[in-house]
Motif scaffolding. Structure first.
Motif, PDB file in Angstrom:
ATOM      1  N   GLU A  10      35.069  22.388 -12.124  1.00  0.00           N
ATOM      2  CA  GLU A  10      35.814  23.487 -12.117  1.00  0.00           C
ATOM      3  C   GLU A  10      37.095  22.939 -12.888  1.00  0.00           C
ATOM      4  N   GLU A  11      37.702  21.881 -12.672  1.00  0.00           N
ATOM      5  CA  GLU A  11      39.098  22.140 -13.394  1.00  0.00           C
ATOM      6  C   GLU A  11      39.070  22.316 -14.504  1.00  0.00           C
ATOM      7  N   PHE A  12      38.167  21.487 -15.252  1.00  0.00           N
ATOM      8  CA  PHE A  12      38.100  21.330 -16.996  1.00  0.00           C
ATOM      9  C   PHE A  12      37.519  22.838 -17.228  1.00  0.00           C
ATOM     10  N   ASN A  13      36.947  23.366 -16.575  1.00  0.00           N
ATOM     11  CA  ASN A  13      36.311  25.604 -16.248  1.00  0.00           C
ATOM     12  C   ASN A  13      37.632  25.945 -16.686  1.00  0.00           C
ATOM     13  N   THR A  14      38.925  25.247 -15.764  1.00  0.00           N
ATOM     14  CA  THR A  14      39.898  26.346 -15.764  1.00  0.00           C
ATOM     15  C   THR A  14      40.579  26.100 -16.605  1.00  0.00           C
ATOM     16  N   GLU A  15      41.027  24.686 -16.629  1.00  0.00           N
ATOM     17  CA  GLU A  15      41.829  24.146 -17.729  1.00  0.00           C
ATOM     18  C   GLU A  15      41.459  24.349 -19.303  1.00  0.00           C
ATOM     19  N   VAL A  16      40.958  24.596 -19.869  1.00  0.00           N
ATOM     20  CA  VAL A  16      40.421  24.420 -21.614  1.00  0.00           C
ATOM     21  C   VAL A  16      39.573  26.175 -21.137  1.00  0.00           C
ATOM     22  N   ASN A  17      40.631  26.677 -21.747  1.00  0.00           N
ATOM     23  CA  ASN A  17      41.153  28.025 -21.570  1.00  0.00           C
ATOM     24  C   ASN A  17      40.967  28.680 -23.123  1.00  0.00           C
ATOM     25  N   MET A  18      40.369  28.250 -23.479  1.00  0.00           N
ATOM     26  CA  MET A  18      39.871  28.747 -25.252  1.00  0.00           C
ATOM     27  C   MET A  18      38.121  28.061 -25.523  1.00  0.00           C
ATOM     28  N   SER A  19      37.950  28.936 -25.942  1.00  0.00           N
ATOM     29  CA  SER A  19      36.651  29.246 -26.454  1.00  0.00           C
ATOM     30  C   SER A  19      36.195  28.243 -27.644  1.00  0.00           C
ATOM     31  N   GLU A  24      38.057  25.314 -32.336  1.00  0.00           N
ATOM     32  CA  GLU A  24      37.515  25.107 -33.270  1.00  0.00           C
ATOM     33  C   GLU A  24      39.110  25.441 -34.595  1.00  0.00           C
ATOM     34  N   LYS A  25      38.916  26.619 -34.449  1.00  0.00           N
ATOM     35  CA  LYS A  25      39.728  27.009 -34.892  1.00  0.00           C
ATOM     36  C   LYS A  25      41.424  26.378 -35.407  1.00  0.00           C
ATOM     37  N   TRP A  26      41.484  25.861 -33.981  1.00  0.00           N
ATOM     38  CA  TRP A  26      43.589  25.054 -34.178  1.00  0.00           C
ATOM     39  C   TRP A  26      43.216  24.277 -34.073  1.00  0.00           C
ATOM     40  N   LEU A  27      42.026  23.033 -34.189  1.00  0.00           N
ATOM     41  CA  LEU A  27      41.698  22.182 -34.579  1.00  0.00           C
ATOM     42  C   LEU A  27      42.355  21.875 -35.801  1.00  0.00           C
ATOM     43  N   GLU A  28      41.690  23.317 -36.903  1.00  0.00           N
ATOM     44  CA  GLU A  28      41.515  23.466 -38.189  1.00  0.00           C
ATOM     45  C   GLU A  28      43.061  23.899 -38.516  1.00  0.00           C
ATOM     46  N   ASP A  29      44.001  23.570 -38.103  1.00  0.00           N
ATOM     47  CA  ASP A  29      45.317  24.514 -38.255  1.00  0.00           C
ATOM     48  C   ASP A  29      45.925  23.231 -38.320  1.00  0.00           C
ATOM     49  N   GLY A  40      43.742  12.605 -30.234  1.00  0.00           N
ATOM     50  CA  GLY A  40      43.860  14.511 -29.755  1.00  0.00           C
ATOM     51  C   GLY A  40      42.653  14.982 -30.141  1.00  0.00           C
ATOM     52  N   VAL A  41      42.391  14.662 -31.234  1.00  0.00           N
ATOM     53  CA  VAL A  41      41.672  15.723 -32.858  1.00  0.00           C
ATOM     54  C   VAL A  41      40.580  15.200 -32.146  1.00  0.00           C
ATOM     55  N   GLU A  42      39.875  14.149 -31.831  1.00  0.00           N
ATOM     56  CA  GLU A  42      38.499  13.662 -31.380  1.00  0.00           C
ATOM     57  C   GLU A  42      38.153  14.204 -30.182  1.00  0.00           C
ATOM     58  N   SER A  43      39.065  13.942 -29.486  1.00  0.00           N
ATOM     59  CA  SER A  43      38.753  14.759 -27.950  1.00  0.00           C
ATOM     60  C   SER A  43      38.677  15.853 -28.223  1.00  0.00           C
ATOM     61  N   GLY A  44      39.296  16.914 -28.630  1.00  0.00           N
ATOM     62  CA  GLY A  44      38.971  18.011 -28.892  1.00  0.00           C
ATOM     63  C   GLY A  44      37.543  18.431 -29.749  1.00  0.00           C
ATOM     64  N   ASP A  45      37.691  17.776 -30.320  1.00  0.00           N
ATOM     65  CA  ASP A  45      36.527  17.727 -30.943  1.00  0.00           C
ATOM     66  C   ASP A  45      35.003  17.627 -29.999  1.00  0.00           C
ATOM     67  N   LYS A  46      35.023  16.819 -29.568  1.00  0.00           N
ATOM     68  CA  LYS A  46      34.129  16.520 -27.689  1.00  0.00           C
ATOM     69  C   LYS A  46      34.167  17.853 -27.078  1.00  0.00           C
ATOM     70  N   ILE A  47      35.443  18.129 -26.917  1.00  0.00           N
ATOM     71  CA  ILE A  47      35.214  19.608 -25.807  1.00  0.00           C
ATOM     72  C   ILE A  47      35.020  20.653 -26.938  1.00  0.00           C
ATOM     73  N   VAL A  73      40.008  15.087 -19.422  1.00  0.00           N
ATOM     74  CA  VAL A  73      40.889  16.054 -20.045  1.00  0.00           C
ATOM     75  C   VAL A  73      41.307  16.982 -19.129  1.00  0.00           C
ATOM     76  N   VAL A  74      41.307  16.532 -17.941  1.00  0.00           N
ATOM     77  CA  VAL A  74      41.298  17.386 -16.782  1.00  0.00           C
ATOM     78  C   VAL A  74      43.181  16.255 -16.664  1.00  0.00           C
ATOM     79  N   GLY A  75      42.614  14.760 -16.918  1.00  0.00           N
ATOM     80  CA  GLY A  75      43.704  14.342 -15.889  1.00  0.00           C
ATOM     81  C   GLY A  75      44.858  14.478 -17.060  1.00  0.00           C
ATOM     82  N   TYR A  76      44.314  14.257 -18.185  1.00  0.00           N
ATOM     83  CA  TYR A  76      45.520  14.492 -19.239  1.00  0.00           C
ATOM     84  C   TYR A  76      45.876  15.554 -19.614  1.00  0.00           C
ATOM     85  N   THR A  77      45.505  16.603 -19.448  1.00  0.00           N
ATOM     86  CA  THR A  77      46.204  18.033 -19.541  1.00  0.00           C
ATOM     87  C   THR A  77      47.010  18.457 -18.008  1.00  0.00           C
ATOM     88  N   LYS A  78      46.733  17.690 -16.706  1.00  0.00           N
ATOM     89  CA  LYS A  78      47.277  17.900 -15.758  1.00  0.00           C
ATOM     90  C   LYS A  78      49.003  17.192 -16.350  1.00  0.00           C
TER      91      LYS A  78
END
Length: 111
Positions: A10-19, A24-29, A40-47, A73-78
């Motif tokens: 539940e928290e992951f799906n709330t905190e990860v507020n991007m499709s 993916e577009k953000w990670l390429e920026d 962080g990039v590796e974590s983003g790829d896993k997300i 991710v939930v722990g880090y984000t908080k």
């Protein structure tokens, strides 16, 4: 105490507020590379992988590896958002633009 699986999902799906596509577009920026580390990039790829694998967010379709990463991710984000909230009180808008990336996305997150 370890959070229950359902709470992590539940928290992951709330905190990860991007499709997956937005993330993916953000990670390429280039700004994303400036905002964090390779971890962080590796974590983003896993997300992105988790989001693509289960676009309906069906709790039964997450495996133990997904849950383990979602928990991180939930722990880090908080922690990270709490730190960045402090930055909003101590930095100018220009300085914030050059700070960690999540400030902009945290402000757009639905409440």
């Amino acid at each position: 105490m370890v959070k229950p699986r359902e709470e992590v999902i539940e928290e992951f799906n709330t905190e990860v507020n991007m499709s997956a596509e937005e993330l993916e577009k953000w990670l390429e920026d280039p700004k994303s590379a400036q905002a964090g580390t390779g971890v962080g990039v590796e974590s983003g790829d896993k997300i992105v992988e988790i989001l693509r694998k289960n676009p309906s967010k069906d709790p039964e379709k997450y495996d133990d590896e997904d849950i383990e990463h979602m928990r991180k991710v939930v722990g880090y984000t908080k922690r990270h958002l709490a730190q960045e909230e402090h930055l909003k009180d101590t930095k100018t808008p220009e300085e914030l633009e050059d700070a960690k990336s999540t400030i902009r996305y945290a402000e757009s997150r639905p409440t």
